[in-house]
Scaffold this motif. Structure first.
Motif, PDB file in Angstrom:
ATOM      1  N   ALA A  86      -1.536   0.800 -13.960  1.00 35.93           N
ATOM      2  CA  ALA A  86      -1.294   0.602 -15.393  1.00 35.93           C
ATOM      3  C   ALA A  86      -0.453   1.716 -16.003  1.00 35.93           C
ATOM      4  CB  ALA A  86      -2.615   0.463 -16.140  1.00 35.93           C
ATOM      5  N   GLU A  87      -0.373   2.869 -15.341  1.00 33.83           N
ATOM      6  CA  GLU A  87       0.435   3.970 -15.879  1.00 33.83           C
ATOM      7  C   GLU A  87       1.928   3.641 -15.879  1.00 33.83           C
ATOM      8  OE1 GLU A  87      -0.438   7.859 -14.446  1.00 33.83           O
ATOM      9  OE2 GLU A  87      -2.593   7.580 -14.673  1.00 33.83           O
ATOM     10  N   TYR A  88       2.343   2.649 -15.130  1.00 34.32           N
ATOM     11  CA  TYR A  88       3.749   2.242 -15.115  1.00 34.32           C
ATOM     12  C   TYR A  88       4.076   1.327 -16.289  1.00 34.32           C
ATOM     13  CZ  TYR A  88       4.711   4.258 -10.556  1.00 34.32           C
ATOM     14  OH  TYR A  88       4.913   5.144  -9.527  1.00 34.32           O
ATOM     15  N   TYR A  89       3.065   0.957 -17.061  1.00 33.13           N
ATOM     16  CA  TYR A  89       3.211  -0.001 -18.156  1.00 33.13           C
ATOM     17  C   TYR A  89       2.891   0.669 -19.481  1.00 33.13           C
ATOM     18  CZ  TYR A  89       3.469  -3.572 -14.591  1.00 33.13           C
ATOM     19  OH  TYR A  89       3.869  -4.324 -13.526  1.00 33.13           O
ATOM     20  N   PRO A  90       3.381   0.106 -20.596  1.00 35.18           N
ATOM     21  CA  PRO A  90       3.012   0.638 -21.910  1.00 35.18           C
ATOM     22  C   PRO A  90       1.492   0.584 -22.113  1.00 35.18           C
ATOM     23  CG  PRO A  90       4.850  -0.897 -22.099  1.00 35.18           C
ATOM     24  CD  PRO A  90       4.346  -0.990 -20.689  1.00 35.18           C
ATOM     25  N   ALA A  91       1.002   1.413 -23.012  1.00 40.22           N
ATOM     26  CA  ALA A  91      -0.444   1.573 -23.213  1.00 40.22           C
ATOM     27  C   ALA A  91      -1.158   0.282 -23.606  1.00 40.22           C
ATOM     28  CB  ALA A  91      -0.700   2.645 -24.271  1.00 40.22           C
ATOM     29  N   ASP A  92      -0.456  -0.671 -24.237  1.00 45.59           N
ATOM     30  CA  ASP A  92      -1.133  -1.899 -24.652  1.00 45.59           C
ATOM     31  C   ASP A  92      -1.331  -2.898 -23.509  1.00 45.59           C
ATOM     32  OD1 ASP A  92       1.585  -2.541 -24.517  1.00 45.59           O
ATOM     33  OD2 ASP A  92       1.458  -3.979 -26.168  1.00 45.59           O
ATOM     34  N   VAL A  93      -0.844  -2.582 -22.324  1.00 50.22           N
ATOM     35  CA  VAL A  93      -1.071  -3.425 -21.154  1.00 50.22           C
ATOM     36  C   VAL A  93      -2.314  -2.900 -20.446  1.00 50.22           C
ATOM     37  CG1 VAL A  93      -0.153  -4.213 -18.943  1.00 50.22           C
ATOM     38  CG2 VAL A  93       1.375  -3.971 -20.913  1.00 50.22           C
ATOM     39  N   ASP A  94      -3.342  -3.746 -20.390  1.00 50.94           N
ATOM     40  CA  ASP A  94      -4.619  -3.343 -19.809  1.00 50.94           C
ATOM     41  C   ASP A  94      -4.649  -3.423 -18.295  1.00 50.94           C
ATOM     42  OD1 ASP A  94      -5.684  -3.017 -22.427  1.00 50.94           O
ATOM     43  OD2 ASP A  94      -6.065  -5.173 -22.517  1.00 50.94           O
ATOM     44  N   ASP A 149       9.935  -5.869 -11.879  1.00 46.05           N
ATOM     45  CA  ASP A 149      10.700  -4.732 -12.414  1.00 46.05           C
ATOM     46  C   ASP A 149      11.315  -5.078 -13.768  1.00 46.05           C
ATOM     47  OD1 ASP A 149      10.098  -3.142 -10.238  1.00 46.05           O
ATOM     48  OD2 ASP A 149      12.016  -3.478  -9.229  1.00 46.05           O
ATOM     49  N   ASP A 150      11.907  -6.277 -13.871  1.00 44.64           N
ATOM     50  CA  ASP A 150      12.489  -6.705 -15.143  1.00 44.64           C
ATOM     51  C   ASP A 150      11.419  -6.812 -16.227  1.00 44.64           C
ATOM     52  OD1 ASP A 150      14.994  -6.841 -13.980  1.00 44.64           O
ATOM     53  OD2 ASP A 150      14.999  -9.042 -13.817  1.00 44.64           O
ATOM     54  N   ARG A 151      10.253  -7.313 -15.853  1.00 46.95           N
ATOM     55  CA  ARG A 151       9.158  -7.459 -16.814  1.00 46.95           C
ATOM     56  C   ARG A 151       8.702  -6.095 -17.336  1.00 46.95           C
ATOM     57  NH1 ARG A 151       7.205  -9.775 -21.020  1.00 46.95           N
ATOM     58  NH2 ARG A 151       4.962  -9.506 -21.210  1.00 46.95           N
ATOM     59  N   VAL A 152       8.579  -5.131 -16.459  1.00 52.68           N
ATOM     60  CA  VAL A 152       8.201  -3.775 -16.885  1.00 52.68           C
ATOM     61  C   VAL A 152       9.229  -3.253 -17.881  1.00 52.68           C
ATOM     62  CG1 VAL A 152       7.869  -1.388 -16.136  1.00 52.68           C
ATOM     63  CG2 VAL A 152       6.908  -3.253 -14.786  1.00 52.68           C
ATOM     64  N   GLY A 204       0.794  -1.224   0.000  1.00 52.02           N
ATOM     65  CA  GLY A 204       0.000   0.000   0.000  1.00 52.02           C
ATOM     66  C   GLY A 204       0.826   1.273   0.000  1.00 52.02           C
ATOM     67  N   HIS A 205       2.102   1.173   0.386  1.00 58.10           N
ATOM     68  CA  HIS A 205       2.992   2.341   0.408  1.00 58.10           C
ATOM     69  C   HIS A 205       3.854   2.455  -0.849  1.00 58.10           C
ATOM     70  CE1 HIS A 205       1.994   3.473   4.481  1.00 58.10           C
ATOM     71  NE2 HIS A 205       2.155   2.224   4.865  1.00 58.10           N
ATOM     72  N   ARG A 206       3.720   1.523  -1.759  1.00 60.26           N
ATOM     73  CA  ARG A 206       4.537   1.551  -2.981  1.00 60.26           C
ATOM     74  C   ARG A 206       3.838   2.390  -4.053  1.00 60.26           C
ATOM     75  NH1 ARG A 206       8.762  -2.162  -3.240  1.00 60.26           N
ATOM     76  NH2 ARG A 206       8.684  -1.965  -5.497  1.00 60.26           N
ATOM     77  N   PRO A 207       4.565   3.257  -4.746  1.00 59.21           N
ATOM     78  CA  PRO A 207       3.935   4.157  -5.719  1.00 59.21           C
ATOM     79  C   PRO A 207       3.333   3.441  -6.920  1.00 59.21           C
ATOM     80  CG  PRO A 207       6.327   4.340  -5.825  1.00 59.21           C
ATOM     81  CD  PRO A 207       6.011   3.480  -4.642  1.00 59.21           C
ATOM     82  N   GLU A 208       3.844   2.272  -7.275  1.00 58.75           N
ATOM     83  CA  GLU A 208       3.320   1.564  -8.448  1.00 58.75           C
ATOM     84  C   GLU A 208       2.080   0.731  -8.142  1.00 58.75           C
ATOM     85  OE1 GLU A 208       6.501  -1.304  -6.856  1.00 58.75           O
ATOM     86  OE2 GLU A 208       6.041   0.823  -6.774  1.00 58.75           O
ATOM     87  N   VAL A 209       1.642   0.751  -6.895  1.00 62.00           N
ATOM     88  CA  VAL A 209       0.464  -0.018  -6.499  1.00 62.00           C
ATOM     89  C   VAL A 209      -0.761   0.887  -6.483  1.00 62.00           C
ATOM     90  CG1 VAL A 209      -0.613  -1.308  -4.608  1.00 62.00           C
ATOM     91  CG2 VAL A 209       1.791  -1.720  -5.204  1.00 62.00           C
TER      92      VAL A 209
END
Length: 145
Positions: free
Chosen positions: A48-56, A133-136, A23-28
């Protein structure tokens, strides 16, 4: 023995702790401990904003038990196609107690033996989050090809 195996009860303390940490992580975007459709787990929805647009959508589902068993699943949805992988600790006939079901389909036939830290919080910190992180990074790199 009759009735449920009491040695494998849900480790609510660990899952609630992980919910607070996530809950304290910015990507959550959201943490949902024990939702009605996953009563034994914690669902973590990543932003989803941390991911490319094609990731829903991207989420993690975590289950932890007082006997040390756990399951951590990564789910990624792109154009309606759901993919994922899973880190597990549980006894079963296909692999060692600690094992990994690889991306993209988390299939049992492709599972590989692993060795994880004793504590689930360390598994999340040292294994799951670095993989995410690697996947992103891979997803963003694939958009520049």
């Amino acid at each position: 023995m009759t009735g449920p195996d009491r040695s494998r009860s849900v480790d609510e303390t660990t899952l609630r702790y992980l919910a607070r940490v996530f809950g304290h992580r910015p990507e959550v975007r959201q943490t949902s401990p024990f939702p009605t459709n996953k009563l034994e787990g914690l669902v973590v929805t990543l932003d989803a904003e941390y991911y490319p647009a094609d990731v829903d959508g991207v989420s993690l589902e975590l289950r932890a038990y007082t006997n040390g068993d756990f399951h951590v699943s990564y789910h990624e949805t792109r154009a309606g196609d759901r993919r994922g992988c899973r880190w597990d600790r549980h006894d079963q006939p296909h692999n060692a107690r600690d094992h990994y079901h690889p991306f993209p389909d988390a299939g049992t036939a492709a599972a590989v033996d692993r060795s994880y830290a004793t504590d689930l919080t360390r598994v999340v910190e040292r294994t799951v989050l670095p993989w995410v992180d690697d996947r992103v990074g891979e997803l963003w790199e694939s958009t520049t090809d």
